[in-house]
Design a protein around this motif. Structure first.
Motif, short mmCIF file in Angstrom:
data_model
loop_
_atom_site.label_atom_id
_atom_site.label_comp_id
_atom_site.label_asym_id
_atom_site.label_seq_id
_atom_site.Cartn_x
_atom_site.Cartn_y
_atom_site.Cartn_z
N PHE A 165 -6.29 3.05 3.43
CA PHE A 165 -7.03 1.81 3.67
C PHE A 165 -6.17 0.77 4.37
CE2 PHE A 165 -8.98 -2.25 2.12
CZ PHE A 165 -10.18 -2.11 2.79
N ASN A 166 -4.85 0.87 4.23
CA ASN A 166 -3.96 -0.05 4.93
C ASN A 166 -4.18 0.00 6.43
OD1 ASN A 166 -1.35 -1.69 5.23
ND2 ASN A 166 -0.85 0.17 6.36
N PHE A 201 -6.76 7.91 -5.67
CA PHE A 201 -6.79 6.45 -5.48
C PHE A 201 -5.58 5.97 -4.68
CE2 PHE A 201 -5.28 2.27 -6.93
CZ PHE A 201 -6.35 1.49 -6.55
N VAL A 202 -4.39 6.51 -5.00
CA VAL A 202 -3.18 6.11 -4.29
C VAL A 202 -3.26 6.50 -2.82
CG1 VAL A 202 -0.71 6.61 -4.08
CG2 VAL A 202 -1.69 6.14 -6.31
N CYS A 231 0.81 -1.21 0.00
CA CYS A 231 0.00 0.00 0.00
C CYS A 231 0.85 1.27 0.00
CB CYS A 231 -0.93 0.02 1.22
SG CYS A 231 -2.16 -1.29 1.25
N CYS A 278 -6.02 6.94 -1.02
CA CYS A 278 -7.02 6.10 -0.36
C CYS A 278 -6.48 4.68 -0.14
CB CYS A 278 -8.30 6.05 -1.20
SG CYS A 278 -9.19 7.61 -1.22
N LEU A 279 -5.67 4.17 -1.07
CA LEU A 279 -5.06 2.85 -0.90
C LEU A 279 -4.15 2.85 0.33
CD1 LEU A 279 -4.43 -0.03 -1.94
CD2 LEU A 279 -2.59 0.99 -3.30
N PHE A 280 -3.37 3.91 0.46
CA PHE A 280 -2.48 4.01 1.61
C PHE A 280 -3.27 4.12 2.91
CE2 PHE A 280 -0.13 6.79 4.59
CZ PHE A 280 0.88 5.91 4.91
N TYR A 300 2.22 5.24 -2.91
CA TYR A 300 2.17 6.54 -2.22
C TYR A 300 3.51 7.27 -2.35
CZ TYR A 300 1.70 9.83 1.69
OH TYR A 300 1.67 10.96 2.49
#
Length: 317
Positions: free
Chosen positions: A278-279, A271-272, A248, A274-276, A252
């Motif tokens: 979400f971790n 998106f990047v 994740c 939010c991915l980070f 970033y």
């Protein structure tokens, strides 16, 4: 610099905007709630007051604040920042401090597992509760100091790089970004990968040794085997946490180095991020999957049994 114009809002259907708000709000609340359960569990039950769990506790605190950072991200969905230039700097400051401290926690967790697996006889001497607490405090302090150094110009005059009303722009020169990525990504990730490769090799050899001697162990020896199995299981669980974090975190860091205005679209950057974020929601789910004690703690917390006298001494292991 002309600040008479308003920020440009992205055009998207109302249904899409509502869906994004709902998803991010749900992730924000879920992240805060799950990590709060981890914080309460480790803080309340005395059996969990171990050096390793102190690191997990600090990581949960970082992840808990990530839930609140998502609220700021939700405000920024339509492209405009409504709560002032100073809060813009505060948002980026919190993001940097939490990100840096999370990376530091991952390194400390890797070192903890390395000593526990590769040098178990000296683990209790080298890794003490007090030393871990000092390392955790230093990690947070260093993150704060790095933020002050890197964004000192933005702190002096918040909003100086805004080109229109409603923007939230933080500028750092390229060599500062490169130095930041090296210190907070390349070096830590290298240390983590090297340590866990060593842990993996030692854990595999220990597992083979335990299987070959499982029939001839004494009662005392069986306890040692159980202890080794426990350490290997903890290493495997925290290895999953570290692995998911790296997956994740890599995008970033790539975004932080890139020129976002020319190389990446706003949706890609979002998106990047939010991915980070979400971790931070995934870590408690990993604990729930691998740690029976965490599942038991959740039951005791949800049923309010922790409010009973002496509940902190409950046997949960």
């Amino acid at each position: 610099m002309n600040l008479n114009t308003s920020c440009v809002k992205p055009k998207r259907p109302l249904s899409d905007t509502v869906l994004i708000y709902m998803i991010l709000s749900f992730i924000s609340l879920l992240t805060a709630a799950l990590n709060l359960l981890v914080i309460i569990s480790i803080s309340h039950f005395k059996q969990l007051h171990t050096p390793t769990n102190s690191l997990i506790l600090s990581l949960a605190v970082s992840d808990f604040f990530v839930g609140f950072l998502l609220l700021f991200q939700i405000m920024f969905i339509d492209g405009c920042w409504y709560i002032g230039d100073l809060m813009c700097v505060v948002y980026y400051g919190l993001d940097y401090i939490i990100t840096s401290s999370t990376v530091g926690m991952m390194v400390l967790i890797s070192i903890d597992r390395y000593v526990a697996i590769c040098d178990p006889l000296h683990y209790s001497i080298r890794v003490t509760q007090k030393r871990v607490q000092v390392c955790v405090c230093l990690c947070w302090i260093c993150s704060l100091l790095c933020f002050i150094v890197l964004l000192k110009d933005n702190l002096k005059q918040p909003g100086q790089y805004n080109s229109c009303v409603g923007e939230c722009v933080i500028i750092s020169i390229i060599h500062e970004r490169v130095a930041d990525v090296i210190l907070t990504f390349i070096l830590p990730i290298t240390v983590i990968v090297v340590l866990y490769m060593r842990v993996f090799l030692v854990a595999v050899s220990q597992a083979r040794a335990m299987r070959s001697h499982i029939v001839t162990v004494t009662v005392q020896g069986s306890r040692k085997v159980t202890a080794k199995k426990s350490e290997v299981k903890a290493a495997r669980t925290l290895g999953v946490v570290v692995g998911v974090f790296i997956i994740c975190f890599c995008p970033y860091c790539c975004v932080s180095l890139a020129d976002q205005e020319t190389l990446l679209s706003v949706s890609s950057v979002a998106f990047v991020l939010c991915l980070f974020y979400f971790n931070s929601c995934l870590n408690p789910l990993i604990y729930a999957s691998f740690y029976p004690w965490f599942r038991k703690c959740i039951i005791l917390i949800v049923t309010l049994q922790i409010l009973k006298s002496g509940s902190s001494d409950t046997n949960i292991l």
